[in-house]
Each structure stands twice: as C-alpha cells, then as structure tokens.
Design an enzyme around this catalytic site. Structure first.
Site, short mmCIF file in Angstrom:
data_model
loop_
_atom_site.label_atom_id
_atom_site.label_comp_id
_atom_site.label_asym_id
_atom_site.label_seq_id
_atom_site.Cartn_x
_atom_site.Cartn_y
_atom_site.Cartn_z
N GLN A 60 45.45 -3.90 35.17
CA GLN A 60 44.00 -3.74 35.08
C GLN A 60 43.52 -3.97 33.64
O GLN A 60 42.72 -3.19 33.10
CB GLN A 60 43.58 -2.35 35.58
CG GLN A 60 43.56 -2.23 37.09
CD GLN A 60 42.47 -3.09 37.74
OE1 GLN A 60 41.45 -3.41 37.13
NE2 GLN A 60 42.70 -3.47 38.99
N SER A 61 43.97 -5.03 33.02
CA SER A 61 43.59 -5.32 31.64
C SER A 61 42.15 -5.82 31.53
O SER A 61 41.78 -6.82 32.15
CB SER A 61 44.54 -6.40 31.08
OG SER A 61 44.03 -6.92 29.87
#
Ligand SMILES: *Cc1c(COP(=O)(O)O)cnc(C)c1O
Length: 337
Positions: A74-75
C-alpha cells in the site's frame, strides 16, 4: 540556498494550505495547525509529490522513457510515482514488498494498488525481507536490455534530489507563517524513508528559522531513524550548496508509536484517525499519518507542547484507508431511527 537552480517539473498544487484546527486544539490543549500536504493533489495527493517534482525533472533531463520504484504493497509513494509517470508520458514499473503478510483482498488490490494500476503502472510482488534495491537493479537492467531508458527512484523518493521537495516545503511554510504573523514553536510529522524530514530540516536550518522538527517514526528504532535522516540531510545540504548547515542535534525522531511494525495499525493510530475525522473532517492513514498523529496526541496529553503553536505536517495517505477497511469496526454507525 537557491532552489530554482535545480530542474523541477510542476506536479503539485502549491502552496498547500496552512489551516488552524480549532476543535482539535481545544481537545489537546495546544494551538494546532495543519500543513495540508495531503492536498498536493496528484492522484489524491501526499508528500511524495513534492519530491517527484525534482525527481521527475531529473528523469526527463536524462531522457528517461520509464521510471521504476519500490515500496510496500500500500505504498503512497508508488501511487504518486505512477501518476507522475502517466502525466509525463513515461512508463512505470513498481516493485511491491509484502511487509505485512495480509491476505486481505482490499489490502492487496484496493486503495493505492488500484490507483497504481489505473495510472497504467505494472506491479510486481516480492516477499517481506527481499533485498528490494537489488531486485530493482535487476528489473531495471532487464528493461534496459529491451531498449528502455529507465530512471530508478529509490523507495520513498528519498535521496538528495527528492529531499529538495521538502526544502521547498520549508520555504513555503515559513513564508505562510510570516504572512499570517504566526510563530511556529514545533513541527511534527510522520517519518519513514527520511526524505521529508531531511529536506524540511535542511531547509529550515539553511534559513536559520529556529523551528524544531519532531519526526514520529513508522518503522525504524529512534537511533537508526535519526541517523538516516541526518545522513540524508547532510547530503541534501551539500547538494544545495550549504554543507554543514544541519547539526546532528537538529534531527529528532521518536519511534515510540510504531507498534508491532511497519504497516501494522495501532490502537492509538486508529483513535487518531477517529479524532481527526470526527473533530475536523481530516482523513489520516493507518501506516504513516495516524502513527504520527498518535505521537502528537500522546505527547500533547503529557504536556510536551504546553502553550505551544504546533504545526502537524499532514503527509497524506488516506487512500490507504481503502486497503485497511478491516482495521475499523464501524457497524455501530448503521442505525435505525
Ligand atoms: C512516505 C510517507 C511518509 C514518510 O515520509 P518519508 O519521506 O518517507 O520519511 C509519511 N506519510 C505518508 C502518508 C507517506 O506516504
């Protein structure tokens, strides 16, 4: 220091607002303002967009037709990089490290991952603990062998070029404070790959602003985090033409709010998300800004900021909420009147 000497591609809506938070201020007993870098607005915004203005300018100058970067599943950095590449007509490949082991469908395909794909980027997954720097070099070489001109962006965009984006934020914030007649006693924000704090501290020191910055850690222990920020700040100052302007004592982090580890929500972070959203209509994210805010809240309750004007630098990330919906119990909000 003369920032316009460095090539910059405009990607962010700047300046971001500096807003008072009256209800949170009352709750915490401090004078709280938020610097809204969640509103840089490239693909919903966040702190990486400022860094990408300088990184993408360098990529363009080198004639790159593709960028590559890496981060956690989930960057937010990956998502903003994918959007920047789309905007500039470049290809984008992202290496994602599974740092949490979550099997959850939303975690793995919604939130930032969905937006990576909507911006046309390709993603590739690696198990936690992979040497991501080596993998990125391997992937870049593979694409170069196919004839692509690849520009590699480090995780979080944290190198001296990217940190220039936060030197720019320091200049912008100080100008806003001067204009508003606001005396800032402290800046607090979430720190991770270190470019945000390094750039901010370098900019503030170069202007001799005398505003202490507190980075709330999201991954590394304090000593390691401070060393990372300090090393990058020194390299950034050198690049800016003011070597030695940052002292080791100017770099302060607090890693008491990391919890079980990177990307794993904490109870205090969930409380911070609820407080900010219910009292001010501001969205935080569980990985970074909520942990940063949980440190701010706890330290304010302990009297650390008594009588102070504190600016919380909101680094963005709320899109991550859609990858972490399982962390919130909100069934009690469905009612029948
Ligand atoms: C990347 C990120 C941070 C940390 O910034 P660094 O420059 O990596 O230290 C903080 N908040 C959010 C929302 C982020 O995406």
């Amino acid at each position: 220091m003369h920032l316009s000497r460095f090539p910059r591609t405009r990607l962010a809506h700047l300046p971001t607002p500096l807003e008072p938070m009256p209800r949170l201020s009352r709750e915490l007993g401090i004078d709280l303002w938020i610097k809204r870098d969640d509103c840089t607005w490239l693909s919903t915004g966040g702190n990486k967009t400022r860094k990408l203005e300088f990184l993408m300018a360098e990529a363009e100058a080198e004639g790159a037709d593709m960028v590559m970067t890496q981060g956690a599943t989930q960057s937010n950095h990956a998502r903003q990089t994918a959007a920047a590449a789309a905007r500039l007509g470049m290809g984008c490949h992202i290496l994602l490290e599974d740092r949490t082991g979550y099997n959850n469908a939303n975690y793995n395909n919604n939130g930032n991952v969905l937006l990576d794909h909507l911006h046309g980027a390709t993603t590739e997954k690696f198990p936690g603990g992979t040497d991501m720097v080596a993998e990125m070099e391997r992937a870049a070489e593979k694409k170069r062998a196919e004839g692509r001109k690849v520009y590699v962006i480090p995780g979080g965009g944290s190198n001296p070029t990217g940190a220039l984006g936060y030197v720019n934020c320091a200049i912008e914030l100080l100008a806003q404070a001067n204009e508003a007649g606001l005396v800032i006693d402290r800046i607090v924000h979430a720190t991770g790959s270190s470019g945000t704090q390094a750039g901010l501290v370098t900019g503030l020191c170069a202007m001799n602003a005398g505003i202490p910055v507190l980075g709330i850690g999201t991954r590394a222990p304090r000593e390691k985090q401070e060393q990372m920020v300090y090393d990058l700040a020194c390299r950034t100052a050198e690049k800016l033409g003011c070597p030695g302007v940052v002292g080791r004592e100017d770099v302060v982090a607090n890693s008491d709010y990391v919890g079980q580890g990177y990307g794993l929500p904490t109870d205090a972070g969930i409380e911070a998300i609820r407080m900010f959203s219910e009292l001010e209509g501001i969205l935080l994210d569980p990985v970074y800004s909520a942990k940063g805010a949980s440190g701010l809240i706890d330290l304010a309750r302990k009297g650390e900021f008594a009588g102070q004007t504190v600016v919380f630098l909101h680094t963005g990330g709320s899109v991550g909420l859609f990858g972490y919906d399982f962390a919130f119990d909100h069934a009690d909000r469905w009612v029948s009147l």
